[in-house]
Scaffold this motif. Structure first.
Motif, PDB file in Angstrom:
ATOM      1  N   LYS A   1      -5.719  -3.728  -8.022  1.00 41.26           N
ATOM      2  CA  LYS A   1      -6.499  -3.994  -6.818  1.00 41.26           C
ATOM      3  C   LYS A   1      -7.334  -5.267  -6.944  1.00 41.26           C
ATOM      4  O   LYS A   1      -8.073  -5.609  -6.010  1.00 41.26           O
TER       5      LYS A   1
ATOM      6  N   GLU B   1       0.619   4.004  -2.952  1.00 41.08           N
ATOM      7  CA  GLU B   1       0.200   5.367  -2.627  1.00 41.08           C
ATOM      8  C   GLU B   1       1.304   6.392  -2.860  1.00 41.08           C
ATOM      9  O   GLU B   1       1.035   7.600  -2.822  1.00 41.08           O
TER      10      GLU B   1
ATOM     11  N   ASP C   1      -5.603  -0.861  -0.080  1.00 43.83           N
ATOM     12  CA  ASP C   1      -5.506   0.588   0.125  1.00 43.83           C
ATOM     13  C   ASP C   1      -6.772   1.169   0.743  1.00 43.83           C
ATOM     14  O   ASP C   1      -6.768   2.323   1.173  1.00 43.83           O
TER      15      ASP C   1
ATOM     16  N   TYR D   1      -9.887   8.123  -6.429  1.00 39.87           N
ATOM     17  CA  TYR D   1      -8.516   8.054  -6.947  1.00 39.87           C
ATOM     18  C   TYR D   1      -8.172   9.306  -7.758  1.00 39.87           C
ATOM     19  O   TYR D   1      -7.076   9.862  -7.631  1.00 39.87           O
TER      20      TYR D   1
ATOM     21  N   VAL E   1       0.840  -1.202   0.000  1.00 39.07           N
ATOM     22  CA  VAL E   1       0.000   0.000   0.000  1.00 39.07           C
ATOM     23  C   VAL E   1       0.870   1.246   0.000  1.00 39.07           C
ATOM     24  O   VAL E   1       0.601   2.208  -0.740  1.00 39.07           O
ATOM     25  N   TRP E   2       1.924   1.266   0.799  1.00 39.05           N
ATOM     26  CA  TRP E   2       2.823   2.427   0.815  1.00 39.05           C
ATOM     27  C   TRP E   2       3.380   2.682  -0.586  1.00 39.05           C
ATOM     28  O   TRP E   2       3.421   3.839  -1.039  1.00 39.05           O
TER      29      TRP E   2
END
Length: 427
Positions: free
Chosen positions: A305, A205, A311, A348, A201-202
Motif C-alpha cells: 500500500k 482483496e 483499498d 486487516y 484492489v479486487w
C-alpha cells in the motif's frame, strides 16, 4: 539453486519494468527527458503529460538487491562516509553511482533532467535528493505534502498541495520539458489510473478467500510493480491488471493458492498473516520460502500500500485532476500517523480473518520501523490475535540472518497453534 518459478503476471510485469529501463537508458538517443522521483506520492500521471520518462531510485535499489549487487554498492557508499544507520536504499543508489551507475539492462543511466520530490512522510527522501542534486546539478522540484499528524486530511492541506502543483511543479516541468501543460491530457491519463486501481484492489482483496489465491506480500510485490512505478496512467497498466485479475479469478475458481518460488501451489494454508513493513530483497526468495515451508500465506500487507491506499476507497479522479493528485499524495501509507496505521492493520486482521500480525522491522528504515512495537502490541490488544517481530533490512545482506528469522517464525507459528488450542478448549 534452481530458478524461481513465476506466475504469468509476474513475467509480464518484469517485461514492463525492463521496457521502462530501456526507455530511461535510451533517452539520450530518443531525446526524452528523464526525472528521478520516489514511489510514495509519485506524480507519474503528471510526468506523462510532459513526455518525461520516470526513473525511481528505490526501484533501482530493489533491483540491485535482488541481483545481489547492493552489498558492494553499500560498502562503496560507506567508504565515502555514509553511516551504517543510513537507509540502505540511499547507500545502494549512491554506491551504484560510484560504480558507473549501470542499469539492470547493462547500460548506464543518463543523468536526470529533473529531480521531482513528493515529500510523503519519509524525511530521508529530502536528504537523498540533496545528495543527488549535488551530484547532478539539475533542477529540483519539491512538492511539500503535509503530514497527517492528526489522522485526517483537511481542505487546507489539499489546497496547499494544489497551489504548489499550479505554481511550482507544473511550471517547472514545462520549463524542463518544453511542453505546455494540457489538463485534458491529464484527465485522460487519470481515467486509466482509476481503471487499473479498480482491478488491483479486487486482486488484493481476493486474499479474504480461503484458501487465498494470492500472497499479498511476496507475490504482492510483483502485482504492485506496474502501478507503483512508471505505468500508472497507461493502457499497459490497464491491460496488465485485467490479465492479473483473470489469473487470480482462475485460481479462485480452482480453489488454488498462489504459486510458490519452487513452482508448487500453496493450497495447504495453515496460517494466514498480515505483515507490516517492507520485505528483505537480498534474500527475497529464501525469505519467502520460509513462509511456504510452514504453510503460511500473507493475506494482507502494509507494504503493498506504500504507493497508494486504493483499498480504502481512493481513486485518481479525472473530474478534478489536481485535487486528485493532492489527495493521493496526502493519503499514502508513509504519510499516515501511527494510530491510523494501527487502525488499518487491525482492520486487516479482522477483515482477512488472519491469525495475527507479523512485523518485519527494517533496520535502516525509520519511516516504517518507528513505532512498530507499539503498533504490534496495540493490534494484539484490539484483535486478540498474537503478534510477532522479526528484523531484517532492505538491501543490506549483512542484516539478514536466516537462522534467526527462521527461529522467530517457527516460534510465532507455535504461538498461533497454542492460541488455537486454548480457544478450542474454551469452546
Amino acid at each position: 539453486m534452481t530458478a524461481a518459478v513465476k506466475e504469468p503476471s509476474m513475467l509480464l510485469q518484469k517485461e514492463m519494468i525492463a521496457g521502462n529501463y530501456e526507455a530511461i537508458t535510451s533517452a539520450p538517443e530518443t531525446g526524452r527527458k528523464v526525472s528521478s522521483t520516489f514511489v510514495p506520492g509519485n506524480l507519474n500521471e503528471l510526468l506523462m503529460c510532459f513526455g518525461i520518462v520516470n526513473n525511481l531510485p528505490e526501484i533501482n535499489a530493489i533491483q540491485n538487491g535482488m541481483r545481489r549487487l547492493s552489498g558492494d554498492y553499500i560498502m562503496e557508499a560507506e567508504k565515502g562516509g555514509h553511516s551504517e544507520d543510513v537507509c540502505t536504499y540511499v547507500k545502494a543508489d549512491i554506491g551504484m553511482m560510484g560504480r558507473g551507475n549501470i542499469a539492470p539492462n547493462g547500460k548506464p543511466f543518463p543523468d536526470p533532467d529533473v529531480l521531482l520530490l513528493s515529500y510523503t512522510g519519509c524525511y530521508t527522501f529530502m536528504k537523498w535528493f540533496e545528495l543527488l542534486r549535488a551530484e547532478y546539478k539539475c533542477p529540483t522540484l519539491m512538492l511539500h505534502v503535509p503530514y497527517t499528524g492528526d489522522g485526517h486530511v483537511t481542505p487546507n492541506m489539499i489546497d496547499y498541495v494544489v497551489k504548489q502543483l499550479k505554481e511550482v511543479i507544473i511550471p517547472g516541468l514545462e520549463e524542463v520539458s518544453g511542453v505546455k501543460f494540457d489538463i485534458d491530457r491529464l484527465r485522460e491519463i487519470l481515467a486509466l489510473s482509476a481503471k487499473a486501481e479498480d482491478d488491483l484492489v479486487w486482486c488484493l482483496e481476493s486474499g479474504k478467500h480461503k484458501p487465498s489465491p494470492i500472497d499479498a506480500y511476496f507475490g504482492g510485490v510483483y502485482y504492485i510493480g506496474p502501478i507503483f512505478t512508471a505505468f500508472r496512467g497507461t493502457q499497459e497498466a490497464v491491460d496488465y491488471y485485467t490479465a492479473l485479475r483473470r489469473e487470480v479469478q482462475a485460481r479462485l475458481d480452482a480453489g488454488q493458492g498462489p504459486t510458490t518460488p519452487d513452482g508448487s501451489v500453496l493450497t495447504d494454508q495453515k496460517y494466514r498473516l498480515v505483515v507490516e513493513g517492507p520485505p528483505n530483497w537480498t534474500s527475497f526468495r529464501e525469505f519467502w520460502q520460509m513462509f511456504v515451508d510452514e504453510g503460511a500465506v500473507v493475506v494482507a500487507s502494509s507494504y503493498t500500500k506504500v504507493g497508494g491506499m486504493y483499498d480504502l476507497g481512493f481513486r485518481h479522479d479525472p473530474a478534478d485532476p489536481l485535487r486528485s493528485l493532492a489527495e493521493y499524495c496526502l493519503g499514502c501509507y508513509t504519510n499516515r500517523n501511527l494510530p491510523s496505521r494501527v487502525d488499518i492493520l487491525a482492520q486487516y486482521v479482522e477483515d482477512y480473518q488472519a491469525d495475527g500480525l507479523l512485523v518485519n522491522s527494517i533496520k535502516s528504515c525509520n519511516s516504517f520501523s518507528a513505532g512498530q512495537l507499539m503498533i504490534m502490541r496495540e493490534v494484539e490488544r484490539r484483535t486478540g490475535k498474537p503478534g510477532a517481530f522479526i528484523e531484517t533490512d532492505l538491501v543490506d545482506p549483512r542484516y539478514f540472518s536466516p537462522a534467526n528469522v527462521k527461529n522467530r517464525l517457527e516460534s510465532y507459528f507455535q504461538m498461533i497453534d497454542q492460541k488455537r488450542r486454548g480457544a478450542n478448549k474454551a469452546a
